[in-house]
Write a protein that holds these residues in place. Sequence first.
Motif, PDB file in Angstrom:
ATOM      1  N   ALA A  78     -46.904  43.938  31.090  1.00 49.21           N
ATOM      2  CA  ALA A  78     -45.553  43.435  30.871  1.00 49.21           C
ATOM      3  C   ALA A  78     -45.236  42.357  31.892  1.00 49.21           C
ATOM      4  O   ALA A  78     -45.736  42.368  33.012  1.00 49.21           O
ATOM      5  CB  ALA A  78     -44.551  44.578  30.982  1.00 49.21           C
ATOM      6  N   ALA A  79     -44.375  41.427  31.519  1.00 42.72           N
ATOM      7  CA  ALA A  79     -44.065  40.286  32.374  1.00 42.72           C
ATOM      8  C   ALA A  79     -42.902  40.595  33.310  1.00 42.72           C
ATOM      9  O   ALA A  79     -42.089  39.751  33.605  1.00 42.72           O
ATOM     10  CB  ALA A  79     -43.754  39.077  31.507  1.00 42.72           C
ATOM     11  N   TYR A  80     -42.800  41.808  33.761  1.00 42.71           N
ATOM     12  CA  TYR A  80     -41.748  42.184  34.696  1.00 42.71           C
ATOM     13  C   TYR A  80     -42.288  43.256  35.624  1.00 42.71           C
ATOM     14  O   TYR A  80     -43.318  43.850  35.363  1.00 42.71           O
ATOM     15  CB  TYR A  80     -40.510  42.699  33.957  1.00 42.71           C
TER      16      TYR A  80
ATOM     17  N   THR B 128     -39.440  49.411  49.719  1.00 44.14           N
ATOM     18  CA  THR B 128     -38.990  48.063  49.391  1.00 44.14           C
ATOM     19  C   THR B 128     -39.904  47.002  49.985  1.00 44.14           C
ATOM     20  O   THR B 128     -40.211  46.013  49.340  1.00 44.14           O
ATOM     21  CB  THR B 128     -37.537  47.850  49.866  1.00 44.14           C
ATOM     22  N   ASP B 129     -40.364  47.197  51.240  1.00 48.89           N
ATOM     23  CA  ASP B 129     -41.177  46.177  51.897  1.00 48.89           C
ATOM     24  C   ASP B 129     -42.482  45.899  51.147  1.00 48.89           C
ATOM     25  O   ASP B 129     -42.827  44.743  50.909  1.00 48.89           O
ATOM     26  CB  ASP B 129     -41.483  46.575  53.340  1.00 48.89           C
ATOM     27  N   SER B 130     -43.203  46.943  50.789  1.00 48.50           N
ATOM     28  CA  SER B 130     -44.469  46.711  50.076  1.00 48.50           C
ATOM     29  C   SER B 130     -44.221  46.152  48.682  1.00 48.50           C
ATOM     30  O   SER B 130     -45.006  45.348  48.178  1.00 48.50           O
ATOM     31  CB  SER B 130     -45.297  47.993  50.012  1.00 48.50           C
ATOM     32  N   TYR B 131     -43.109  46.551  48.069  1.00 42.97           N
ATOM     33  CA  TYR B 131     -42.757  46.019  46.755  1.00 42.97           C
ATOM     34  C   TYR B 131     -42.483  44.515  46.850  1.00 42.97           C
ATOM     35  O   TYR B 131     -42.978  43.730  46.042  1.00 42.97           O
ATOM     36  CB  TYR B 131     -41.538  46.765  46.210  1.00 42.97           C
ATOM     37  N   VAL B 132     -41.725  44.097  47.854  1.00 41.47           N
ATOM     38  CA  VAL B 132     -41.423  42.676  48.042  1.00 41.47           C
ATOM     39  C   VAL B 132     -42.698  41.909  48.390  1.00 41.47           C
ATOM     40  O   VAL B 132     -42.895  40.780  47.934  1.00 41.47           O
ATOM     41  CB  VAL B 132     -40.330  42.478  49.116  1.00 41.47           C
TER      42      VAL B 132
ATOM     43  N   ASP C  41     -46.636  37.906  46.768  1.00 43.09           N
ATOM     44  CA  ASP C  41     -48.001  37.504  46.426  1.00 43.09           C
ATOM     45  C   ASP C  41     -48.084  37.021  44.987  1.00 43.09           C
ATOM     46  O   ASP C  41     -48.717  36.003  44.697  1.00 43.09           O
ATOM     47  CB  ASP C  41     -48.974  38.675  46.632  1.00 43.09           C
ATOM     48  N   HIS C  42     -47.435  37.757  44.084  1.00 41.65           N
ATOM     49  CA  HIS C  42     -47.498  37.415  42.663  1.00 41.65           C
ATOM     50  C   HIS C  42     -46.877  36.043  42.387  1.00 41.65           C
ATOM     51  O   HIS C  42     -47.418  35.244  41.639  1.00 41.65           O
ATOM     52  CB  HIS C  42     -46.803  38.490  41.828  1.00 41.65           C
ATOM     53  N   TYR C  43     -45.711  35.790  43.013  1.00 43.67           N
ATOM     54  CA  TYR C  43     -45.003  34.536  42.766  1.00 43.67           C
ATOM     55  C   TYR C  43     -45.275  33.472  43.836  1.00 43.67           C
ATOM     56  O   TYR C  43     -44.639  32.428  43.849  1.00 43.67           O
ATOM     57  CB  TYR C  43     -43.495  34.801  42.657  1.00 43.67           C
TER      58      TYR C  43
END
Length: 193
Positions: free
Chosen positions: A153-155, A164-168, A173-175
């Motif tokens: 999925a594109a989200y 939150t830190d590892s998610y960000v 990295d992705h963007y």
Amino acid sequence: MAKPISLALRLDERRPDRVFVSVILAPRDPDASVGGVSVQMFSRSGQSLGTRLLLPIAGQLSQTMRSSVELRTLDALPTGARVVATAWWSGGQLEATCPTDPGTELGSHMRGESPVSPSDSDVLQPLEATERERIAALFPWVNEPMLPPDQPAAYFEPAPEDDTDSYVDELADHYELDDESAEWLKELMSEDD
């Protein structure tokens, strides 16, 4: 006698020697109860292509349920094969079938999920808006978004409260965000409403 349940089969995936199908049961009556469900593959002539598989489904059916199963053959699947599902309840039984050939279900055909390359002499024209509306009124899945099954999925899923830190970092990295933008995003996501 009205049937207290409805039964449907859907072809999810086809491989040369096996199929993956979904069995969908829905109650039509608040006291709907299922005694058992089986699935089996048959050739066009009605010959069994494998063993009958009894699914672990029995008892009160309070809401729609879906169970996916893999059915295999010893040889390649012949053209025209089909899967038959049978569901029992105290007053009788129901049957549902689905083809195993790719692109033979109406939804698959209409959405082009198993496209056939047209020849040079074929001319394909898109539907006009009014034609699409009339078809969508009868078949709502026509307007469902189309994502290839093997594409993620594109989200992103919402970040867990404590991670939150590892998610960000993953988002950065992705963007391909620079460090300053990543820090700003971390601050933004950590703010309380």
